[in-house]
Design a protein around this motif. Sequence first.
Motif, PDB file in Angstrom:
ATOM      1  N   ALA A  34     -18.403   3.213   4.819  1.00 23.85           N
ATOM      2  CA  ALA A  34     -19.004   1.878   4.747  1.00 23.85           C
ATOM      3  C   ALA A  34     -18.029   0.842   4.210  1.00 23.85           C
ATOM      4  N   ASP A  35     -17.218   1.257   3.241  1.00 19.16           N
ATOM      5  CA  ASP A  35     -16.342   0.275   2.607  1.00 19.16           C
ATOM      6  C   ASP A  35     -15.122   0.964   1.992  1.00 19.16           C
ATOM      7  N   VAL A  36     -14.272   0.156   1.386  1.00 14.81           N
ATOM      8  CA  VAL A  36     -13.032   0.664   0.800  1.00 14.81           C
ATOM      9  C   VAL A  36     -13.315   1.665  -0.316  1.00 14.81           C
ATOM     10  N   ALA A  37     -14.351   1.387  -1.128  1.00 15.52           N
ATOM     11  CA  ALA A  37     -14.669   2.284  -2.250  1.00 15.52           C
ATOM     12  C   ALA A  37     -15.027   3.681  -1.748  1.00 15.52           C
ATOM     13  N   GLU A  38     -15.808   3.735  -0.662  1.00 16.76           N
ATOM     14  CA  GLU A  38     -16.187   5.044  -0.120  1.00 16.76           C
ATOM     15  C   GLU A  38     -14.969   5.754   0.470  1.00 16.76           C
ATOM     16  N   LEU A  39     -14.091   4.966   1.106  1.00 19.33           N
ATOM     17  CA  LEU A  39     -12.874   5.551   1.683  1.00 19.33           C
ATOM     18  C   LEU A  39     -12.020   6.193   0.594  1.00 19.33           C
ATOM     19  N   VAL A  40     -11.826   5.469  -0.517  1.00 22.27           N
ATOM     20  CA  VAL A  40     -11.013   5.991  -1.613  1.00 22.27           C
ATOM     21  C   VAL A  40     -11.663   7.255  -2.180  1.00 22.27           C
ATOM     22  N   HIS A  41     -12.978   7.198  -2.337  1.00 22.23           N
ATOM     23  CA  HIS A  41     -13.708   8.368  -2.850  1.00 22.23           C
ATOM     24  C   HIS A  41     -13.491   9.587  -1.943  1.00 22.23           C
ATOM     25  N   LYS A  42     -13.619   9.383  -0.626  1.00 19.99           N
ATOM     26  CA  LYS A  42     -13.468  10.493   0.330  1.00 19.99           C
ATOM     27  C   LYS A  42     -12.052  11.060   0.290  1.00 19.99           C
ATOM     28  N   LEU A  43     -11.087  10.164   0.249  1.00 24.44           N
ATOM     29  CA  LEU A  43      -9.692  10.615   0.276  1.00 24.44           C
ATOM     30  C   LEU A  43      -9.331  11.372  -1.007  1.00 24.44           C
ATOM     31  N   ARG A  44      -9.917  10.905  -2.102  1.00 28.31           N
ATOM     32  CA  ARG A  44      -9.575  11.508  -3.389  1.00 28.31           C
ATOM     33  C   ARG A  44     -10.341  12.796  -3.627  1.00 28.31           C
ATOM     34  N   ASP A  45     -11.657  12.789  -3.366  1.00 24.73           N
ATOM     35  CA  ASP A  45     -12.492  13.907  -3.792  1.00 24.73           C
ATOM     36  C   ASP A  45     -12.837  14.891  -2.679  1.00 24.73           C
ATOM     37  N   GLU A  46     -12.815  14.425  -1.422  1.00 24.85           N
ATOM     38  CA  GLU A  46     -13.167  15.325  -0.318  1.00 24.85           C
ATOM     39  C   GLU A  46     -11.902  15.872   0.334  1.00 24.85           C
ATOM     40  N   ALA A  47     -11.056  14.973   0.818  1.00 25.65           N
ATOM     41  CA  ALA A  47      -9.826  15.409   1.498  1.00 25.65           C
ATOM     42  C   ALA A  47      -8.735  15.764   0.496  1.00 25.65           C
ATOM     43  N   LEU A  82     -12.873   3.169   9.049  1.00 27.96           N
ATOM     44  CA  LEU A  82     -13.426   2.010   8.346  1.00 27.96           C
ATOM     45  C   LEU A  82     -13.356   0.817   9.293  1.00 27.96           C
ATOM     46  N   VAL A  83     -14.538   0.329   9.686  1.00 28.29           N
ATOM     47  CA  VAL A  83     -14.578  -0.849  10.553  1.00 28.29           C
ATOM     48  C   VAL A  83     -14.554  -2.063   9.635  1.00 28.29           C
ATOM     49  N   ALA A  84     -13.402  -2.712   9.591  1.00 26.81           N
ATOM     50  CA  ALA A  84     -13.251  -3.838   8.660  1.00 26.81           C
ATOM     51  C   ALA A  84     -12.055  -4.674   9.064  1.00 26.81           C
ATOM     52  N   ASP A  85     -12.018  -5.884   8.554  1.00 22.56           N
ATOM     53  CA  ASP A  85     -10.862  -6.750   8.750  1.00 22.56           C
ATOM     54  C   ASP A  85      -9.750  -6.244   7.836  1.00 22.56           C
ATOM     55  N   LEU A  86      -8.620  -5.892   8.426  1.00 19.94           N
ATOM     56  CA  LEU A  86      -7.554  -5.279   7.634  1.00 19.94           C
ATOM     57  C   LEU A  86      -7.034  -6.226   6.548  1.00 19.94           C
ATOM     58  N   PHE A  87      -7.142  -7.530   6.789  1.00 14.41           N
ATOM     59  CA  PHE A  87      -6.575  -8.471   5.827  1.00 14.41           C
ATOM     60  C   PHE A  87      -7.368  -8.540   4.522  1.00 14.41           C
ATOM     61  N   THR A  88      -8.608  -8.039   4.534  1.00 15.73           N
ATOM     62  CA  THR A  88      -9.323  -7.899   3.263  1.00 15.73           C
ATOM     63  C   THR A  88      -9.298  -6.433   2.821  1.00 15.73           C
ATOM     64  N   ALA A  89      -9.383  -5.502   3.793  1.00 15.84           N
ATOM     65  CA  ALA A  89      -9.486  -4.078   3.444  1.00 15.84           C
ATOM     66  C   ALA A  89      -8.189  -3.546   2.812  1.00 15.84           C
ATOM     67  N   ILE A  90      -7.042  -3.956   3.335  1.00 20.87           N
ATOM     68  CA  ILE A  90      -5.789  -3.376   2.829  1.00 20.87           C
ATOM     69  C   ILE A  90      -5.497  -3.807   1.384  1.00 20.87           C
ATOM     70  N   PRO A  91      -5.626  -5.110   1.056  1.00 20.82           N
ATOM     71  CA  PRO A  91      -5.429  -5.460  -0.355  1.00 20.82           C
ATOM     72  C   PRO A  91      -6.439  -4.756  -1.267  1.00 20.82           C
ATOM     73  N   ALA A  92      -7.682  -4.617  -0.788  1.00 25.04           N
ATOM     74  CA  ALA A  92      -8.700  -3.939  -1.603  1.00 25.04           C
ATOM     75  C   ALA A  92      -8.335  -2.471  -1.792  1.00 25.04           C
ATOM     76  N   LEU A  93      -7.850  -1.843  -0.739  1.00 29.34           N
ATOM     77  CA  LEU A  93      -7.464  -0.434  -0.817  1.00 29.34           C
ATOM     78  C   LEU A  93      -6.270  -0.275  -1.766  1.00 29.34           C
ATOM     79  N   LEU A 128       0.836  -1.205   0.000  1.00 34.95           N
ATOM     80  CA  LEU A 128       0.000   0.000   0.000  1.00 34.95           C
ATOM     81  C   LEU A 128       0.873   1.258   0.000  1.00 34.95           C
ATOM     82  N   ALA A 129       1.914   1.232   0.819  1.00 33.83           N
ATOM     83  CA  ALA A 129       2.814   2.389   0.918  1.00 33.83           C
ATOM     84  C   ALA A 129       3.491   2.665  -0.427  1.00 33.83           C
ATOM     85  N   ALA A 152      -5.472  -2.156  -4.223  1.00 37.01           N
ATOM     86  CA  ALA A 152      -5.925  -2.377  -5.600  1.00 37.01           C
ATOM     87  C   ALA A 152      -6.709  -1.179  -6.125  1.00 37.01           C
ATOM     88  N   ALA A 153      -7.418  -0.488  -5.216  1.00 36.47           N
ATOM     89  CA  ALA A 153      -8.296   0.601  -5.644  1.00 36.47           C
ATOM     90  C   ALA A 153      -7.537   1.900  -5.926  1.00 36.47           C
TER      91      ALA A 153
END
Lengths: 315, 251
Positions: free
Chosen positions: B235-248, A298-309, A220-221, A311-312
């Motif tokens: 709620a999820d990773v998609a919303e987090l990315v959206h907030k970080l990119r477009d809001e913050a 984000l309330v989530a399991d980091l082991f799924t959230a970090i790879p998803a983040l 991620l970094a 990738a996104a």
Amino acid sequence: MSILVVAEHDGKQIKAATLHAVTAATKLNAAVTLLLCGAGSGAVAESAAKIAGVAEVLVAEVADLDNGMAESMAPLLAHLAKGYSHIVVTATAFGKNILPRASALLDVQQISEVIEIKSADSFVRPIYAGNALATVKSNDKIKLLSIRMTAFEPAAVSGGSAAVKKLAAGDLGAVAQKLSQFKGASLSKSERPELTSAKIVVSGGRGMQNGENFKLLDALADKLGAAVGASRAAVDAGFVPNEYQVGQTGKVVAPELYVAVGISGAIQHLAGMKDSKVIVAINKDVDAPIFQVADYGLVADLFTAIPALTAAIKK
Amino acid sequence: MKILVAVKRVVDFNVKIRVNADHTAVDLANVKMSMNPFDEIGVEEALRLKEAGIATEVVAVSMGPANAAETIRTALAMGADRGILVETTTELQPLAVAKLMAKLVDKEKPDLVILGKQAIDDDCNQTGQVLAGLLGWAQGTFASKLEFAADKKTLTVTREVDGGLETLALAMPAIITTDLRLNEPRYASLPNIMKAKSKPLDKQTPESLGVDVTPRLITIRIDEPPPRAAGVKVADVAELVHKLRDEAKVI
């Protein structure tokens, strides 16, 4: 009034930490002298002279001052002190090591981790891991300050035109010593930015479960161009080395974006990152105190959230 | 080899402190107090050196009001041999503490003094370095490993520095300040807590040691830091990315 700033350099360039100390020094409204010591001082003097706000650069390129040994640096500072109203260092491992020893020789009570300069003798500093701020006044004849680097912007590296003065061996005081000897350093090599000057920091806590899992944060970094840090709990558990530690007893950071992953948010960790501009917390425990300081939680399991983040985020 | 180890009584690291109403101090009434965590590491290291046959005696020193004796008792329960309390109600700043320690070093003639790198109340990170300067001894700050030469005349210290580790060789006697990874401190067992009650504890004062401890820094006021504004949950990773990119706008 005149200010002496003790510079940190690696023989090739001035370290970023010193630029913050120069800014703090200029707030005292007096001429700023930058002191360069040890091997390579002469080589960096030219670029040091261009730092905005520096009026004079002193070069003490003698072998006794190599490696910033406190046993040599303290007598040098005590010897030079009579010409100055303030001596300023950045509160890095280097500054923290040398300045108190000089304070002993000068019989002065040092002021550590200054975050605001109120006047020539009044300063604000955090206590209790930053949970309280003390305004203190010094009556000592000379003020010895270590400044917290995140509280002052870095000085510009161009625009200045300081005079460079080489100090002769006779101008240095009793810097020769046999008390301590430098044996070597093993510094971590990383392509990533330095933790304390990075624009983005990704940190992991005990929730990472082991050192191997920090690779998730590395990925991620790398995408974000970020530095990787850790909570004291993660360092304590042996996941990563101590130089990763962000907190009261580690490094204090204030990046544009701080991503806390699997970090509960102990007081001593918050002390090291709560001045970040934007804080993201990713933790599966909805009650984790870290969410109280997070701009985005984000309330989530980091082991799924970090790879998803990872990738996104587009590189 | 005799070791002096400094122990400070501080607000427990889990306590969220409060500034008093007139902004003159942090409220210490009815707050849990403990040994400064870095000092626990110092006591542990001294005890390990004794157990390894390198040290012969471990003396725990504390300074402050009478109840600082409790912190010395904790060190004695961990295994230190005896204690010295320098009792005073005057606020002690690092320079004063180091001067008092230097006087005790003159009396006790230790070969090594171990202190925590920083106390978690005033966060100064000074006393060990100041003491080394006053005594003209070598200093190994932020230590994560100690190794003595066979003749015990040199001490090799691994230090935690900003970019990694650094190794120094120090001539003895020397001053060490502890960092996190030096060791993991032990808990005192119940029998040892009982035993600690009968270990000797000597009392001194700044006057008996001939040290002027008048504070050099005057505290003008204490404030709480400005709180951070409350954030939001995403709620999820998609919303987090959206907030970080477009809001913050930080990525």
